[in-house]
Design an enzyme around this catalytic site. Structure first.
Site, PDB file in Angstrom:
ATOM      1  N   ASP A  27      -5.941   2.260  -3.176  1.00 30.68           N
ATOM      2  CA  ASP A  27      -7.134   2.070  -2.354  1.00 30.68           C
ATOM      3  C   ASP A  27      -7.445   3.333  -1.543  1.00 30.68           C
ATOM      4  O   ASP A  27      -8.560   3.476  -1.038  1.00 30.68           O
ATOM      5  CB  ASP A  27      -7.028   0.833  -1.448  1.00 30.68           C
ATOM      6  CG  ASP A  27      -5.921   0.897  -0.422  1.00 30.68           C
ATOM      7  OD1 ASP A  27      -5.067   1.816  -0.499  1.00 30.68           O
ATOM      8  OD2 ASP A  27      -5.876   0.007   0.458  1.00 30.68           O
ATOM      9  N   SER A  32       0.827  -1.206   0.000  1.00 29.82           N
ATOM     10  CA  SER A  32       0.000   0.000   0.000  1.00 29.82           C
ATOM     11  C   SER A  32       0.866   1.262   0.000  1.00 29.82           C
ATOM     12  O   SER A  32       1.569   1.531  -0.956  1.00 29.82           O
ATOM     13  CB  SER A  32      -0.962  -0.030   1.181  1.00 29.82           C
ATOM     14  OG  SER A  32      -1.897   1.019   1.109  1.00 29.82           O
ATOM     15  N   ASP A  60      -1.179   1.596  -4.099  1.00 27.94           N
ATOM     16  CA  ASP A  60      -2.046   0.573  -4.687  1.00 27.94           C
ATOM     17  C   ASP A  60      -3.446   1.082  -4.979  1.00 27.94           C
ATOM     18  O   ASP A  60      -4.338   0.308  -5.328  1.00 27.94           O
ATOM     19  CB  ASP A  60      -2.107  -0.657  -3.777  1.00 27.94           C
ATOM     20  CG  ASP A  60      -2.791  -0.393  -2.446  1.00 27.94           C
ATOM     21  OD1 ASP A  60      -2.772   0.770  -1.980  1.00 27.94           O
ATOM     22  OD2 ASP A  60      -3.340  -1.340  -1.854  1.00 27.94           O
ATOM     23  N   ASP A 113      -2.470   6.521  -3.137  1.00 29.34           N
ATOM     24  CA  ASP A 113      -1.294   5.870  -2.595  1.00 29.34           C
ATOM     25  C   ASP A 113      -0.816   4.825  -3.603  1.00 29.34           C
ATOM     26  O   ASP A 113      -1.286   4.779  -4.744  1.00 29.34           O
ATOM     27  CB  ASP A 113      -1.595   5.255  -1.233  1.00 29.34           C
ATOM     28  CG  ASP A 113      -2.704   4.204  -1.300  1.00 29.34           C
ATOM     29  OD1 ASP A 113      -3.428   4.163  -2.311  1.00 29.34           O
ATOM     30  OD2 ASP A 113      -2.847   3.422  -0.342  1.00 29.34           O
TER      31      ASP A 113
END
Length: 479
Positions: free
Chosen positions: A260, A102, A258, A256
């Site tokens: 999400d 992440s 990834d 960010d």
């Protein structure tokens, strides 16, 4: 063995999240799922969709994970480099594994597990932790196959269709697909800072398809994150904020690593407070819902501005501890009176949103499109946020040894209400005091650092924080 934190497994690849660990976790997942392979709705060889983010180490870890899953008895569908929301989307009706850390630094990586589009709950994670300790290969005739599949185009289409259905728009013929696409973002200029993460493969394209005039910043995927840190904060988003302040763009969005998470900026480059975004999106879902009891799930550190807008729209708010939105959704559904028509219409914690009418996962790409559509419908960011009462907000970390946290929190359960007798006490997830003027404070122990966290929102937030901090420090000294 404790492997899972609040968001899967994460840590340095040199010492913790190694290929050996990925192999063992894969075997544990494969063996565990293979043991339930004959249950209703599952094939004999359970299918696991596997994706990875743009980190330098992700593809290798995904290879180790694929070997572990297949040798543990699972059928693996490798979907390549994708945002975490796309992996979650692909895991509907099956299982999923995402290799990602992440917003962590580039030397870290991690593993997230999904079941039917939803992250594994704590009980499922504990089962995998136990299985890792005895991880082994399945019998040779139970090994699964490894195939490749593509999901990005289908996921982009799904996000676009979802936003068009909610917001409509003007028509434009897609010259490549011979179809007419509605454009709810027509006329809206947007700058998207993808932070060199995998959101660059999806979000600019989705917003363009929906009709926006898109400028993509840092959209080339690079696992070194050369442009900025992966975690989007007011400090790390200096390029985006300067671009907005110097130009004529109506909206700024940032992800960010990834995709999400979503951070929102106004045309002046200032970051719009996460709880303001949460409040306006929550109010939209409540107002649009036909349910008799529309519910918004959020966390104890979320602002009272959310309650105010949701109440005004005809819904109610339920809170659950940080990192447990899925558990909160399940709890609301389980407790619902069959005659009340209770529906969770939105769930969110700071910068992380679940859109239940689209899917049960945290989805920064869908959030980017929904927020942009709300801005387009309102006319600008200022008009969208106008109904929100934005009181000053502060977060403070008070030093506290880890071994003293339990005693400190026990003392504060009585000393904080004594110091603030006008506050309504809630101890479900820390110690939260809500005051008649809609100000509030929350105290909870950090799960990762030697601190007690204090969150507060008030027109006179400095005075509230100073008084509460004095009480907290006295409890630490006495522990």
């Amino acid at each position: 063995m404790t492997l899972f934190g609040t968001a899967g497994i994460r840590g340095p690849v040199s010492t913790e999240v190694t290929p050996a660990l990925a192999l063992s976790v894969g075997q544990a997942v494969g063996r565990t799922l293979d043991g339930t392979g004959e249950s209703e709705g599952r094939s004999d060889s359970p299918t696991v969709v596997l994706g990875y983010d743009g980190r330098e180490t992700s593809e290798s870890l995904a290879a180790a994970m694929a070997a572990g899953l297949a040798s543990g008895g699972a059928a693996v569908r490798r979907i390549g480099r994708v945002p975490t929301p796309a992996l979650a989307y692909a895991s509907r009706g099956r299982f999923g594994v995402m290799i990602t850390a992440s917003h962590n630094p580039p030397a870290d990586n991690g593993i997230k597990l999904f079941d039917d589009g939803v992250e594994f709950d704590r009980d499922a994670e504990r089962e995998i932790e136990g299985a890792v300790e005895t991880a082994e290969t399945a019998n040779w005739d139970r090994w699964g196959t490894i195939e490749r599949a593509e999901v990005l185009a289908t996921y982009r289409d799904a996000v676009c269709a979802y936003v068009r259905d909610r917001f409509g728009g003007h028509g434009r013929r897609d010259t490549q697909a011979d179809r007419v696409d509605t454009q709810p973002l027509a006329g809206l200029s947007i700058a998207v800072d993808c932070g060199s993460g995998v959101g660059g493969d999806v979000t600019p394209q989705v917003l363009d398809r929906l009709g926006a005039d898109v400028t993509a910043l840092n959209a080339n995927v690079d696992g070194h994150f050369p442009a900025r840190e992966s975690k989007p904060t007011p400090e790390t988003l200096s390029d985006l904020r300067a671009f907005l302040a110097d130009g004529d763009v109506a909206l700024g969005l940032a992800h960010d690593g990834d995709a999400d998470r979503l951070v929102v900026c106004g045309p002046d480059g200032d970051v719009v407070h996460e709880d303001t975004i949460l409040a306006v999106v929550a109010a939209h879902y409540v107002e649009a819902s036909s349910a008799g009891d529309p519910v918004v799930v959020t966390t104890p550190n979320a602002s009272a501005r959310i309650d105010e807008l949701v109440d005004a729209a005809g819904g109610r708010v339920e809170r659950v501890h940080l990192g447990a939105l899925h558990e909160g959704i399940a709890r609301v559904r389980a407790a619902a009176d069959p005659g009340a028509d209770t529906t969770v219409v939105f769930a969110a914690e700071p910068w992380k949103h679940i859109h239940p009418s689209f899917g049960g996962w945290i989805d920064g790409v869908a959030s980017a499109a929904v927020v942009a559509a709300l801005v387009a419908a309102a006319g600008d960011v200022a008009t969208l946020r106008q109904p929100v009462t934005e009181r000053p907000y502060r977060k403070v970390s008070v030093p506290c040894p880890d071994d003293a946290k339990a005693n400190v929190m026990a003392r504060l359960e009585s000393s904080l209400p004594d110091a603030f007798p006008e506050g309504a006490l809630d101890t479900d997830y820390g110690i939260r005091l809500a005051f008649p003027d809609a100000s509030w404070l929350l105290v909870r122990p950090s799960g990762t650092e030697p601190y007690v966290r204090l969150y507060a929102e008030s027109e006179d937030v400095d005075a509230l924080v100073d008084e509460a901090r004095t009480v907290i420090e006295a409890a630490v000294d006495a522990a």
